[in-house]
Design an enzyme around this catalytic site. Structure first.
Site, PDB file in Angstrom:
ATOM      1  CG  ASP A  37      35.161  31.971  38.577  1.00  0.00           C
ATOM      2  OD1 ASP A  37      36.328  31.892  38.997  1.00  0.00           O
ATOM      3  OD2 ASP A  37      34.503  33.027  38.616  1.00  0.00           O
ATOM      4  CB  SER A  95      38.379  35.446  39.180  1.00  0.00           C
ATOM      5  OG  SER A  95      37.552  34.550  39.886  1.00  0.00           O
ATOM      6  CD  GLN A 125      39.917  31.819  39.807  1.00  0.00           C
ATOM      7  OE1 GLN A 125      39.650  32.029  40.980  1.00  0.00           O
ATOM      8  NE2 GLN A 125      38.987  31.555  38.896  1.00  0.00           N
TER       9      GLN A 125
END
Length: 288
Positions: free
Chosen positions: A205, A229, A279
């Site tokens: 991430d 996110s 993502q």
């Protein structure tokens, strides 16, 4: 956090019962819970309900609410399926009764089969020739924007080395790509595959939305753009070790409707494809 042991202390959850676990948070420089932390903690919870030696091969998650750093997170695991070859778990994360995150994870028994992979970039700069975030802070800290300097000053159990160091004071659009080497700090011996996958999930991430912001760098930056996110998927292909640098090679095919999409591949130094990541994140221009 300054070492892999500090990270493991964060990611390994307290067990309440066979399907409930409790986790706590540490900041990575944001006022919200870091998405990679929740991802990895949820994977830890799911793995703790697998008793048939199956190996995590994919996960898909949605971030629903911003997590609060000062509140514990309760992870609840549901057994969706234990089939002949695959086991699926669903994990929900809650704070004060509010669901902030959901994740599905699939585990597969070990099987032999066909094998191929894409190649790592052949002209990539090696980590020994690059500056780390720590090096950048020490050499250029007085010239960095305050928010970026504060971010770099946070102690982390991972060292990052981008292959291109961008001058934040130069407002020029950049290609929608980003390549970052990373390495854990501390003793990485004797980590089992499940633990390594949880750590890799945590790291996945970091950096990924940079490639989506790059094409707009002449007008957009972290100070005038709200980012978060929204969802995160990951596929785990091969075993690996953390005793050397790994490369996270990322690209952004699209940004639209205040969202940016990015995907990436994680390679070992010798070119083995370890995992792939995708993502979509919020990229909302702020009117100031």
């Amino acid at each position: 956090m300054t070492s892999v042991q500090d990270l493991l202390d964060l990611l390994i959850l307290e067990k309440v019962d066979d399907s409930q676990f409790i986790g706590y948070s540490k900041t990575v420089g944001s006022k919200r819970v870091f998405g990679g932390q929740v991802l990895a903690q949820a994977i830890n919870a799911a793995c703790r309900t697998i008793t048939n030696q199956r190996i995590l091969h994919s996960m898909h998650a949605y971030f629903l609410e911003a997590g609060k750093l000062d509140l514990p997170i309760q992870f609840n695991v549901s057994c969706v399926r234990d089939g002949g070859s695959f086991s699926v778990r669903r994990v929900t994360a809650q704070q004060n009764g509010t669901t902030i995150f959901i994740l599905s994870a699939s585990f597969h028994k070990k099987e032999a089969g066909y094998n191929h992979q894409i190649a790592m970039k052949s002209d990539i700069k090696q980590p020994e020739d690059l500056l780390s975030w720590t090096d950048i802070l020490h050499q250029y800290g007085d010239f960095l924007p305050k928010s970026l300097k504060v971010f770099f000053e946070i102690d982390r159990p991972i060292e990052f080395k981008p292959t291109v160091v961008v001058n934040p004071l130069e407002r020029v659009d950049l290609p929608p790509f980003s390549d970052v080497w990373f390495k854990l700090k501390g003793n990485v011996n004797n980590l089992d595959l499940a633990t390594k996958q949880q750590i890799l999930t945590y790291i996945s991430d970091y950096n990924i939305l940079v490639s989506a912001l790059n094409p707009h760098a002449s007008i957009a930056h972290w100070g005038n753009t709200q980012t978060a996110s929204l969802d995160h998927s990951m596929w785990y292909f091969r075993d690996f070790d953390f005793d050397d640098w790994l490369l996270f090679s990322m690209e952004s095919p699209n940004a639209s409707n205040a969202r940016g999409f990015a995907r990436g591949n994680i390679f070992s130094r010798d070119g083995k494809l370890v995992a792939s990541v995708a993502q979509e994140g919020l990229m909302r221009p702020l009117n100031k």
